[in-house]
Write a protein that holds these residues in place. Structure first.
Motif, short mmCIF file in Angstrom:
data_model
loop_
_atom_site.label_atom_id
_atom_site.label_comp_id
_atom_site.label_asym_id
_atom_site.label_seq_id
_atom_site.Cartn_x
_atom_site.Cartn_y
_atom_site.Cartn_z
N LYS A 41 38.90 36.19 42.85
CA LYS A 41 38.86 36.28 41.78
C LYS A 41 37.01 37.16 41.69
N VAL A 54 42.54 40.29 36.35
CA VAL A 54 42.37 39.17 37.55
C VAL A 54 42.70 37.98 37.07
N PHE A 58 44.61 36.46 40.19
CA PHE A 58 44.74 35.28 40.25
C PHE A 58 45.48 34.13 40.17
#
Length: 182
Positions: A41, A54, A58
């Motif tokens: 991350k 992101v 993740f």
């Protein structure tokens, strides 16, 4: 095998050429999943990626890794049997490839491969419908019963159909690999 400084340099060059951001191979624990996830991350955020991107990368990494951990635990696999290989790399057109693989019972791997092929044939609207249908299903607490909601969620977050393979190993077992482009 002993890693020499030359082979380490070759490995580094390979990782750089393949744009591999993070690679892990070995027994995977809940704590390790979290630590690698945090590093992933931070790395993607440092590249000024949009927050949604992101979170998608993740989330897919976490889902794949937890599925591997849960499967190994539910089958009573030893540390060596519960090893996972996880690779996150930059992919074409600003996307990320999230790949994970682990040892599975052959029958489980074949069923999972079939499910992934079914999901790969679905468009975004069909995946959304499947997700909603799965949410309405009674939740089972049976250990190792995966490949439901989480797999659909990976397919929904992917920009391309998921890819998977099953490589036979010892009798009755195989190495299952899954790749999602986010």
């Amino acid at each position: 095998m002993t890693i020499s400084t030359n082979s380490l340099m070759s490995l580094r060059e390979y990782f750089s050429n393949q744009q591999i951001l993070i690679c892990f191979n070995g027994p995977i624990s809940t704590n390790l999943i979290g630590e690698i996830g945090s590093a992933l991350k931070e790395h993607i955020e440092s590249n000024h990626a949009p927050e949604l991107e992101v979170m998608d990368v993740f989330s897919v990494y976490i889902e794949m890794s937890q599925n591997i951990r849960n499967y190994a635990t539910s089958h009573g696999f030893s540390d060596s049997e519960s090893s996972a290989t996880v690779v996150i790399a930059a992919a074409e057109a600003g996307h990320y490839a999230v790949c994970a693989g682990n040892l599975v019972e052959m029958g489980d791997g074949q069923a999972l491969l079939e499910r992934i092929h079914e999901l790969a044939a679905c468009d975004k609207a069909q995946l959304k419908l499947l997700y909603k249908q799965q949410l309405r299903q009674p939740h089972t607490q049976t250990p190792g019963q995966g490949a439901g909601l989480g797999l659909i969620e990976i397919a929904r977050r992917s920009s391309q159909p998921m890819e998977a393979s099953l490589d036979p190993l010892e009798p009755g077992r195989a190495f299952f690999s899954l790749r999602a482009i986010i």
